[in-house]
Each structure stands twice: as C-alpha cells, then as structure tokens.
Design an enzyme around this catalytic site. Sequence first.
Site, PDB file in Angstrom:
ATOM      1  N   TYR A  72     -33.371 -12.419 -37.101  1.00 31.69           N
ATOM      2  CA  TYR A  72     -34.448 -12.381 -38.446  1.00 31.69           C
ATOM      3  C   TYR A  72     -35.790 -11.757 -37.884  1.00 31.69           C
ATOM      4  O   TYR A  72     -36.294 -10.973 -38.654  1.00 31.69           O
ATOM      5  CB  TYR A  72     -34.458 -13.602 -38.990  1.00 31.69           C
ATOM      6  CG  TYR A  72     -35.219 -13.665 -40.262  1.00 31.69           C
ATOM      7  CD1 TYR A  72     -34.455 -13.503 -41.376  1.00 31.69           C
ATOM      8  CD2 TYR A  72     -36.559 -13.566 -40.340  1.00 31.69           C
ATOM      9  CE1 TYR A  72     -35.095 -13.567 -42.650  1.00 31.69           C
ATOM     10  CE2 TYR A  72     -37.357 -13.640 -41.551  1.00 31.69           C
ATOM     11  CZ  TYR A  72     -36.450 -13.647 -42.716  1.00 31.69           C
ATOM     12  OH  TYR A  72     -37.120 -13.469 -43.932  1.00 31.69           O
ATOM     13  N   PHE A 124     -43.818  13.532 -55.652  1.00 32.08           N
ATOM     14  CA  PHE A 124     -42.419  13.507 -56.105  1.00 32.08           C
ATOM     15  C   PHE A 124     -42.296  12.306 -57.103  1.00 32.08           C
ATOM     16  O   PHE A 124     -43.194  11.461 -57.590  1.00 32.08           O
ATOM     17  CB  PHE A 124     -41.495  12.760 -54.815  1.00 32.08           C
ATOM     18  CG  PHE A 124     -39.996  12.788 -55.224  1.00 32.08           C
ATOM     19  CD1 PHE A 124     -39.483  13.724 -55.440  1.00 32.08           C
ATOM     20  CD2 PHE A 124     -39.676  11.351 -54.963  1.00 32.08           C
ATOM     21  CE1 PHE A 124     -38.201  13.481 -55.706  1.00 32.08           C
ATOM     22  CE2 PHE A 124     -38.300  11.118 -55.297  1.00 32.08           C
ATOM     23  CZ  PHE A 124     -37.573  12.049 -55.856  1.00 32.08           C
ATOM     24  N   ASP A 125     -41.248  12.266 -57.829  1.00 27.33           N
ATOM     25  CA  ASP A 125     -41.176  11.735 -58.953  1.00 27.33           C
ATOM     26  C   ASP A 125     -41.452  10.162 -58.837  1.00 27.33           C
ATOM     27  O   ASP A 125     -42.110   9.299 -59.764  1.00 27.33           O
ATOM     28  CB  ASP A 125     -39.867  11.884 -59.875  1.00 27.33           C
ATOM     29  CG  ASP A 125     -38.654  11.686 -59.295  1.00 27.33           C
ATOM     30  OD1 ASP A 125     -38.705  11.823 -57.982  1.00 27.33           O
ATOM     31  OD2 ASP A 125     -37.513  11.401 -59.954  1.00 27.33           O
ATOM     32  N   ASP A 215     -46.580  11.932 -47.605  1.00 27.91           N
ATOM     33  CA  ASP A 215     -45.212  11.491 -48.053  1.00 27.91           C
ATOM     34  C   ASP A 215     -44.205  12.445 -47.025  1.00 27.91           C
ATOM     35  O   ASP A 215     -44.122  13.644 -47.253  1.00 27.91           O
ATOM     36  CB  ASP A 215     -45.118  11.862 -49.457  1.00 27.91           C
ATOM     37  CG  ASP A 215     -43.585  11.554 -49.954  1.00 27.91           C
ATOM     38  OD1 ASP A 215     -42.718  11.402 -49.455  1.00 27.91           O
ATOM     39  OD2 ASP A 215     -43.465  11.923 -51.295  1.00 27.91           O
ATOM     40  N   ALA A 217     -40.692  12.334 -46.121  1.00 23.04           N
ATOM     41  CA  ALA A 217     -39.508  12.322 -46.105  1.00 23.04           C
ATOM     42  C   ALA A 217     -38.885  13.704 -45.386  1.00 23.04           C
ATOM     43  O   ALA A 217     -37.692  13.629 -44.704  1.00 23.04           O
ATOM     44  CB  ALA A 217     -38.936  12.658 -47.534  1.00 23.04           C
ATOM     45  N   LYS A 258     -33.836  11.144 -45.537  1.00 27.39           N
ATOM     46  CA  LYS A 258     -33.764  12.573 -45.324  1.00 27.39           C
ATOM     47  C   LYS A 258     -33.852  13.098 -44.029  1.00 27.39           C
ATOM     48  O   LYS A 258     -32.827  13.099 -43.327  1.00 27.39           O
ATOM     49  CB  LYS A 258     -34.886  13.246 -46.106  1.00 27.39           C
ATOM     50  CG  LYS A 258     -34.802  13.415 -47.645  1.00 27.39           C
ATOM     51  CD  LYS A 258     -35.278  11.969 -48.265  1.00 27.39           C
ATOM     52  CE  LYS A 258     -35.342  12.162 -49.800  1.00 27.39           C
ATOM     53  NZ  LYS A 258     -35.436  10.788 -50.411  1.00 27.39           N
ATOM     54  N   HIS A 450     -34.983  10.562 -66.621  1.00 25.35           N
ATOM     55  CA  HIS A 450     -33.896  11.383 -66.144  1.00 25.35           C
ATOM     56  C   HIS A 450     -32.623  10.505 -65.411  1.00 25.35           C
ATOM     57  O   HIS A 450     -31.297  11.215 -65.603  1.00 25.35           O
ATOM     58  CB  HIS A 450     -34.212  12.298 -65.082  1.00 25.35           C
ATOM     59  CG  HIS A 450     -34.876  11.722 -63.873  1.00 25.35           C
ATOM     60  ND1 HIS A 450     -36.050  11.280 -63.842  1.00 25.35           N
ATOM     61  CD2 HIS A 450     -34.534  11.990 -62.499  1.00 25.35           C
ATOM     62  CE1 HIS A 450     -36.389  10.809 -62.516  1.00 25.35           C
ATOM     63  NE2 HIS A 450     -35.046  11.433 -61.690  1.00 25.35           N
TER      64      HIS A 450
HETATM   65  N1  F0G Z   1     -40.718  11.245 -51.601  1.00 28.92           N
HETATM   66  C1  F0G Z   1     -40.111  12.275 -51.441  1.00 28.92           C
HETATM   67  C2  F0G Z   1     -40.720  13.625 -51.556  1.00 28.92           C
HETATM   68  C3  F0G Z   1     -38.711  12.408 -51.745  1.00 28.92           C
HETATM   69  O1  F0G Z   1     -37.960  13.560 -51.953  1.00 28.92           O
HETATM   70  C4  F0G Z   1     -38.232  11.149 -52.123  1.00 28.92           C
HETATM   71  C5  F0G Z   1     -36.698  10.840 -52.705  1.00 28.92           C
HETATM   72  C6  F0G Z   1     -38.857   9.940 -52.119  1.00 28.92           C
HETATM   73  C7  F0G Z   1     -40.273   9.866 -51.791  1.00 28.92           C
HETATM   74  C8  F0G Z   1     -38.374   8.613 -52.587  1.00 28.92           C
HETATM   75  O2  F0G Z   1     -37.601   8.130 -51.407  1.00 28.92           O
HETATM   76  O3  F0G Z   1     -35.294   8.114 -52.574  1.00 28.92           O
HETATM   77  O4  F0G Z   1     -35.738   6.951 -50.033  1.00 28.92           O
HETATM   78  O5  F0G Z   1     -36.778   5.987 -52.413  1.00 28.92           O
HETATM   79  N2  F0G Z   1     -35.929  12.051 -52.973  1.00 28.92           N
HETATM   80  C9  F0G Z   1     -34.595  11.902 -53.175  1.00 28.92           C
HETATM   81  C10 F0G Z   1     -34.202  13.402 -53.858  1.00 28.92           C
HETATM   82  C11 F0G Z   1     -34.196  10.786 -54.216  1.00 28.92           C
HETATM   83  O6  F0G Z   1     -33.078  13.450 -54.297  1.00 28.92           O
HETATM   84  O7  F0G Z   1     -35.011  14.311 -53.797  1.00 28.92           O
HETATM   85  P1  F0G Z   1     -36.382   7.266 -51.652  1.00 28.92           P
END
Ligand code: F0G
Length: 459
Positions: A72, A124-125, A215, A217, A258, A450
């Site tokens: 843990y 990102f969304d 950010d 990823a 990613k 979406h």
């Molecule tokens: N930031 C970026 C640039 C992303 O592309 C994503 C996720 C996230 C943050 C959020 O990360 O999914 O681990 O919670 N992108 C995916 C996509 C979902 O299909 O581009 P997460």
Amino acid sequence: MNLPFAESYKIKMVEPIKKSTRNQRIQWIKDARYNLFKLNSDQVFIDLLTDSGTGAMSDRQWSELMLGDESYAGASSYFKMKNAIKSILGFDYFLPTHQGRAAENVLFSTLIKEGDVVPGNSHFDTTKGHIEFRKAHAIDCTIDEAFETTNLHPFKGNIDLNKLEQVLKSYPKEKIPCIVVTVTCNSSGGQPVSMQNLKDVKAMATRYGIPVVFDSARFAENAYFIKLREEAYKEKTIKEIVWDMFANADMMTMSSKKDAIVNMGGFIGFKNEETFKNATVFNIMFEGYITYGGMSGRDMNALAQGLYEGTEFDYLESRIKQIEYLGQQLIAAGVPIQMPVGGHAVFVDATKFLPHLPKEELVAQTLAIELYIEGGVRGVEIGTLLADRDPDTRENRYPTLELLRLAIPRRVYTNNHMDYVAAALINVYNRRNDIRKGYRITYEAPIMRHFTVELEKIY
Ligand code: F0G
C-alpha cells in the site's frame, strides 16, 4: 539498392479481429444511435478510435508486471516510476494517478478557481472540461496556421506569443493560475510545438509570474518532430531533447496511455514542493495514497519501463512513419487531411471532404459513420460534437476545423491494415457527392456530450 524502412520490433503475440458485412454494419451503427463510442469492439474491424491505452506493451513491460510490488505504501514500484520520471523528465516530485484526466482533476483542484482564465494551445477536451467545470475559461492561443489544413508549417502546435501576451496583459496575475502547453497538440492534429516556442512561452510566463504546465500525453512524439524539424536539435538524442523540453515546464500532467505505452495510468510532475504538497491532499481524496494514486504496483512498473522505451528513437521512428505512410496514401488520392501529417493520427478535413453538407448536420460525424459502414474502420469526430456548447450561452460551438481523426494505436496494426484503411476512405471519397444528408442530435449530456450523444439520420 537502398534498404527500405522496416519496423524495429517483431510480433510475439496476436489477437484475432473480426470482419463483418456492410449490411451488418448499417444495422449496428443504427443500433448504436450513430455514436461510434457505443459500438461493441467486435463490431469493429480496424479500431482507430484512439491511440490511448490501446498500444501493445513490449516483452520487457510484460515482465515488469510480474515484478510489481503491491504494498500500500512505499512500494518499490513507486520508486521505479519516480526514478524514471526524475531521470527522463527532470521532475523531483510526482503523484501517480489512474489516467490523464485524473491528473488534471487533482492539479486543477489545486490551482484553478471560478472566474480564472487558462491560456494554452487548443486544450484537449478533458482539460477544457476540467477548466470549465470549475467555472473558469480556457483561452486558445494556437497560431493561426494550425487552422489551415494545407499550410505546411512544421510546428502547428505552437502558441502565438502575441495572443498569449494579450491574455497575460488583460487579466490580473491572480486570475491566471497557469498556462497549459499540450505537446503534441492533439486537438489541432497531433501537431508538435517547437523547442523555440516552448522556451519563448516559458520566458514570457516567467516575466508575468505565471507557471507553465505541460499536458504531456505525447511528449516523446513531440521530441521526435523537434529532432527532425529543428536544426539545432538534429544531432541530439530523443532523451536529450525531452530533457530540454521539460526544462521549460513547472508542472506536467501525463496520460501514460499514450507515450508511456501502457493501457492505464498517469501522473502529475512538480518542480515546486509546496504545490506538490497541496496537490497531495486532493490526490489522496480522489485517487489514492501518495505512493500508488490509483495505480497498481505492476502497472507503475510497466509505466516506468514504457517511459524508457517510448523515448527511444527507433521506436518513435517506426511509430511515426506508420502515420505518415497512411497520410501519404490519402494525400496522393486527393483526400483532404491536416498537413503535415501528425504524430499519432491522420486528421481528415471533413468540411473539405463534404463541402455540400451544412455544419449543423455534423459533417465530421457523418464522415466517421460513412467510413465505418464502408470498411468497419472506427475513427472519431473532432468537430462540433466534441466542441460542446458554450458554457455561458449554451449555443453550439462550431470549431474552425471539423475533423475526422484516425488515431493509430502503438505497435498494433501493420501497414496492410493502413492500406485497408486508406482504400476504405478513398472509396468514401469517390462517392462523396452521394452523401447528401447528415445527422441531428436526439440526446446529449450537459458537458462532454460526444461520448454519450445519440443521433438520428436526417432524410
Ligand atoms: N491530454 C491529452 C492531450 C489527451 O490526448 C488526453 C486523452 C488527455 C489529456 C486525457 O488523458 O484519457 O488518460 O484521461 N486523449 C485520448 C484521445 C482520450 O483519444 O486522444 P486520459
């Protein structure tokens, strides 16, 4: 004869995938209310919905799973991850989270309050969702070139320094908790940010006393593009470039699904101990204790290994050349796509593909449905559905670019699959004038619609 390019890995395990008929797909997509997220995966032949968590781990990553320490607190897996983050990215402090949006949730709970503004390059969304959920505003400062799909600017993820300075001048420092730089920039087409731009943004942020969050990823793909396209970095290794990139960040959020090539996982990196300590409270509440934060020990091990592998040039070259391979076939057939081809996906310009459809009829979604029906290939709409409604006016936000994204999972599909995808999309392109009508919404959630939206065909 020059030897052709070939991938720097071989395949040790395979997973069968299912073909289907056109009539089956017409029925399945109707049953799914024309939302591709609602399809079962066995109704899809080639799944390009996302490159997130869909990659193939290496034999070394799978071996690391067996060495996971599930204690843990104070697990050796935590320290493995800590060492990888420190040695590759240079952050002294970090918190594991279960994925990228969880990292955003924890970090933004620490930093953002109602009425704040957060400038960045096409957030990102989920990032935008977490900002707007806190009644703050995301301000897009991406360079204009990013929105012209035929413009060959090498760094279309760059932040326009004039736009950024305008924001920094217009609001008091207290209202700007951070600048978010997304590397590579997913929303504008997997487009990289140059090292010069990262340095310039950091210098401006320092002048205004505002921290910079990356950010991250797809940070390694960004580093690959810097090596190829920025003269001063062509002799550097990916790891050296990554190091220099993160010298310009105060904090980072990471979706490890990613570029760390794992199926689940994320983290937040901090250079400042106090911010780390403040975020720790939220991490314990939302994710888990400091040394696991929503991840199991084995997954932290695989993630650490993935960070080392994901920053190898040979791996990145195999990966990004596959996206380029698909992109070039489409370009040769005249299919309009975001150019240059991005790092993780091909983004099809749906407005140019179907210029006769009005934007109210969800053009990129219409194209996504047609490609699915044509070949069982699942892409994702990056357009009006994703852009959501304006949080203040509740009006639809029509984005400048209406795109269909074909995201390629890491080390999963062969170039034969890419040939198949290209042929399916080219078939749709050749019958584009017969696609006369789009879709309308019958159900939508108040935010991030979406994922769950339901549609009906317009006749
Ligand atoms: N930031 C970026 C640039 C992303 O592309 C994503 C996720 C996230 C943050 C959020 O990360 O999914 O681990 O919670 N992108 C995916 C996509 C979902 O299909 O581009 P997460």
